[in-house]
Write a protein that holds these residues in place. Structure first.
Motif, mmCIF file in Angstrom:
data_model
loop_
_atom_site.group_PDB
_atom_site.id
_atom_site.type_symbol
_atom_site.label_atom_id
_atom_site.label_comp_id
_atom_site.label_asym_id
_atom_site.label_seq_id
_atom_site.Cartn_x
_atom_site.Cartn_y
_atom_site.Cartn_z
ATOM 1 N N LYS A 508 50.791 34.380 56.441
ATOM 2 C CA LYS A 508 50.412 34.047 55.072
ATOM 3 C C LYS A 508 49.004 34.562 54.825
ATOM 4 O O LYS A 508 48.032 34.017 55.345
ATOM 5 N N GLN A 509 48.938 35.563 53.990
ATOM 6 C CA GLN A 509 47.659 36.229 53.811
ATOM 7 C C GLN A 509 46.603 35.314 53.199
ATOM 8 O O GLN A 509 45.442 35.337 53.608
ATOM 9 N N ARG A 510 46.998 34.521 52.222
ATOM 10 C CA ARG A 510 45.998 33.673 51.579
ATOM 11 C C ARG A 510 45.404 32.680 52.576
ATOM 12 O O ARG A 510 44.183 32.467 52.596
ATOM 13 N N GLU A 511 46.230 32.087 53.407
ATOM 14 C CA GLU A 511 45.716 31.150 54.409
ATOM 15 C C GLU A 511 44.790 31.873 55.386
ATOM 16 O O GLU A 511 43.752 31.332 55.793
ATOM 17 N N LEU A 512 45.170 33.081 55.743
ATOM 18 C CA LEU A 512 44.337 33.861 56.658
ATOM 19 C C LEU A 512 42.976 34.150 56.041
ATOM 20 O O LEU A 512 41.933 33.962 56.686
ATOM 21 N N VAL A 513 42.966 34.585 54.784
ATOM 22 C CA VAL A 513 41.709 34.915 54.113
ATOM 23 C C VAL A 513 40.850 33.674 53.944
ATOM 24 O O VAL A 513 39.620 33.724 54.128
ATOM 25 N N LEU A 514 41.468 32.541 53.604
ATOM 26 C CA LEU A 514 40.697 31.303 53.455
ATOM 27 C C LEU A 514 40.083 30.868 54.779
ATOM 28 O O LEU A 514 38.955 30.359 54.819
ATOM 29 N N CYS A 515 40.815 31.074 55.869
ATOM 30 C CA CYS A 515 40.252 30.743 57.187
ATOM 31 C C CYS A 515 39.058 31.640 57.504
ATOM 32 O O CYS A 515 38.033 31.177 58.017
ATOM 33 N N LEU A 516 39.188 32.928 57.192
ATOM 34 C CA LEU A 516 38.068 33.835 57.417
ATOM 35 C C LEU A 516 36.867 33.439 56.561
ATOM 36 O O LEU A 516 35.722 33.454 57.028
ATOM 37 N N HIS A 517 37.131 33.062 55.315
ATOM 38 C CA HIS A 517 36.037 32.679 54.423
ATOM 39 C C HIS A 517 35.336 31.413 54.901
ATOM 40 O O HIS A 517 34.109 31.276 54.779
ATOM 41 N N SER A 518 36.106 30.470 55.457
ATOM 42 C CA SER A 518 35.476 29.247 55.947
ATOM 43 C C SER A 518 34.554 29.520 57.126
ATOM 44 O O SER A 518 33.562 28.816 57.320
ATOM 45 N N ARG A 519 34.860 30.552 57.911
ATOM 46 C CA ARG A 519 34.017 30.897 59.061
ATOM 47 C C ARG A 519 32.868 31.819 58.659
ATOM 48 O O ARG A 519 31.810 31.798 59.304
#
Length: 550
Positions: A508-519
């Motif tokens: 899931k790309q959106r979940e992946l991007v949100l995880c990257l953004h949180s880090r």
């Protein structure tokens, strides 16, 4: 009052876009492609008047190639009858344009001219006959070239596969505003040059290794005027050596800020001597497939150098101690010169990143082609380049991504069983569950390797998504690190086209991007092959890139 002013005043009560000043509309048209501008110009007189300067800024003329007899003699009449008609149409259109008195205002809008001779093709062949470039039709060029002098404001001229005789050089010399000249696979007949140097600010000479094609040193001094030249591109495989030999003996180039060049081993000494004559150089690009050269002595100060693009070995002499803040590395290097050169992937990336960190200013942009995603390589980038804002990685397939050194055993196994890897093949060892990645078990398949699952896959048909998805999952989970100030992350494949990678499908790309953004809170753009995610505030949007953008 002109028609333009009358219409503009009559439309004040209409659509808000028609009330915008012409300067604003002109700025808007700058974001459109040429074919879209034609459509815009047909909407109204207002749109025509505000878009025509961009429509007529560039003029492209394609001339027919010289007639070549086809392999089948019965096709000779059909193959040779098209060239005169094509030339007649091109000459007629240009003549009509420049003979129309009402178009006089448009003539002065033309700033960029391109004259290209189509490659010679046999009517029943699918390959270009490059060996026939020496037979380029001078008649085609003579029919069009005189019209160049009608456009008094030409600033840029590009010539492709054109035979440049003395008459052509006289016309080029007569262009008072000419600043940029690009010569692509052109021929330079002996003694065809002029004695007076041109006042070019930008010169590009490019061409392939098919010939014959040569250039005389006096012509080099005519084209390269040290008092004016600011940008120089030399990537012609046949004439660069002669040009470098001439440049190395000329006066210094105090205004040259950009140099993109193809260097062979015999040209190495000339290149370094010329480099010493460019004190204001800001951008140095060593064209891929150049020889892996190293300087025989210490390099000049190059105190203005801000950008380096090339091989890692030369980087260790260029970047340390200089204010370089933008680096592009090509890790696939030519190891030998000759008709069949060998290539090798540079693997000592950790030491190379350490050399980059020795720049006198923080490095903000880093691009790496043929990058093998391992924990050591990613950790070195994050540790030594903490101020990095943009990171572009062109991935290659190799051992499973982010795998410990001990897990590379299957790759070593082939050497013990006398099964070396061929250039078209590679071995990938993955566990049974490696075809599926999600945020819960992204790293598990990469921790251990089932040596019984070794598969031999052709590079051209291998989907290459395992390394791509594995890298993204590890980054999202924090198992691999990125520079803390990263704003833009772009991932692609060096070995396959982006058409095979329109998007990451198994996570899931959106979940992946949100995880990257949180880090990485400063992250604003993430590009994954053919997909780009970008952020405004806290909201992320996704778009599919077309071929031109990728």
């Amino acid at each position: 009052m002109s028609n333009f002013d009358t219409e503009h005043s009559n439309l004040e009560n209409n659509s808000p876009i028609l009330k915008l000043p012409p300067e604003v509309l002109d700025h808007c048209w700058g974001y459109l492609r040429r074919q879209d501008l034609f459509q815009v110009s047909r909407v109204s007189r207002l749109f025509w008047y505000t878009s025509r300067s961009r429509i007529f800024r560039s003029l492209i003329v394609t001339l027919p190639s010289p007639a070549m007899p086809p392999l089948n003699p019965n096709l000779l009449r059909r193959s040779t009858s098209k060239a005169p008609k094509m030339l007649e149409r091109a000459a007629t259109r240009i003549t009509s344009f420049y003979s129309d008195p009402s178009a006089g205002e448009l003539w002065d809008m033309v700033q960029d001219w391109t004259v290209a001779t189509a490659p010679a093709i046999r009517s029943n062949m699918f390959c270009f006959a490059r060996s026939q470039e020496k037979n380029l039709a001078p008649r085609s060029v003579d029919a069009v070239f005189p019209f160049l002098s009608c456009s008094r404001n030409i600033r840029s001229l590009e010539l492709v596969r054109v035979d440049l005789g003395r008459q052509q050089w006289i016309i080029i010399e007569s262009l008072p505003a000419l600043e940029t000249l690009r010569l692509i696979s052109c021929l330079f007949p002996p003694s065809s040059h002029l004695e007076r140097s041109l006042k070019l600010k930008e010169l590009a000479i490019a061409g392939d290794s098919f010939g014959p094609r040569s250039i005389e040193e006096p012509l080099v001094s005519t084209l390269c005027n040290p008092a004016y030249l600011e940008k120089l591109t030399l990537i012609d495989f046949l004439v660069t050596h002669t040009i470098l030999a001439a440049l190395s003996s000329m006066a210094p180039f105090p205004h040259l800020t950009y140099l993109s060049i193809f260097v062979t081993s015999p040209s190495g000494d000339h290149f370094f001597r010329f480099l010493a004559a460019t004190p204001a150089l800001a951008t140095l690009r060593i064209f891929p497939w150049s020889a892996n050269i190293t300087p025989p002595h210490s390099l000049p100060a190059l105190s203005s150098l801000r950008s380096y693009d090339g091989y890692p070995n030369l980087l260790s002499y260029i970047v340390p101690g200089r204010p370089v803040d933008c680096v592009c590395l090509v890790l696939m290097m030519v190891t030998t010169d000759g008709d069949q050169p060998d290539y090798a992937i540079h693997t000592e990336l950790v030491s190379t990143v350490r050399d980059i960190s020795r720049s006198t200013v923080p490095v903000k942009k880093l691009a790496i082609e043929y990058f093998l995603p391992t924990l050591d390589n990613l950790a070195a980038i994050a540790r030594h380049l903490p101020d990095l804002h943009r990171l572009d990685l062109g991935l290659i397939s190799g051992p499973p991504p982010l795998t410990p050194v001990s897990a590379v055993f299957p790759f070593m196994l082939c050497s013990f069983v006398n099964a070396p890897l061929s250039p078209q093949e590679e071995i990938i060892a993955l566990s049974e569950s490696s075809s599926e990645f999600d945020l819960n078990h992204a790293g598990d398949p990469l921790d251990t390797v089932d040596t019984m699952q070794v598969r031999r896959i052709a590079t051209k048909i291998m989907p290459s998504r395992n390394s791509f998805q594995g890298l993204l999952s590890w980054l999202a989970e924090g198992r691999a690190s990125l520079p803390p100030k990263l704003v833009t992350l772009r991932l692609s494949h060096s070995s396959t086209g982006n058409d095979d990678m329109q998007c990451v499908e198994d996570i899931k790309q959106r979940e992946l991007v949100l995880c990257l953004h949180s880090r990485y809170p400063r992250l604003r753009e993430v590009e994954m092959g053919g997909c780009r995610w970008w952020r405004e505030g806290a909201h992320w949007s996704r778009e599919i890139l077309d071929f031109e953008e990728t």
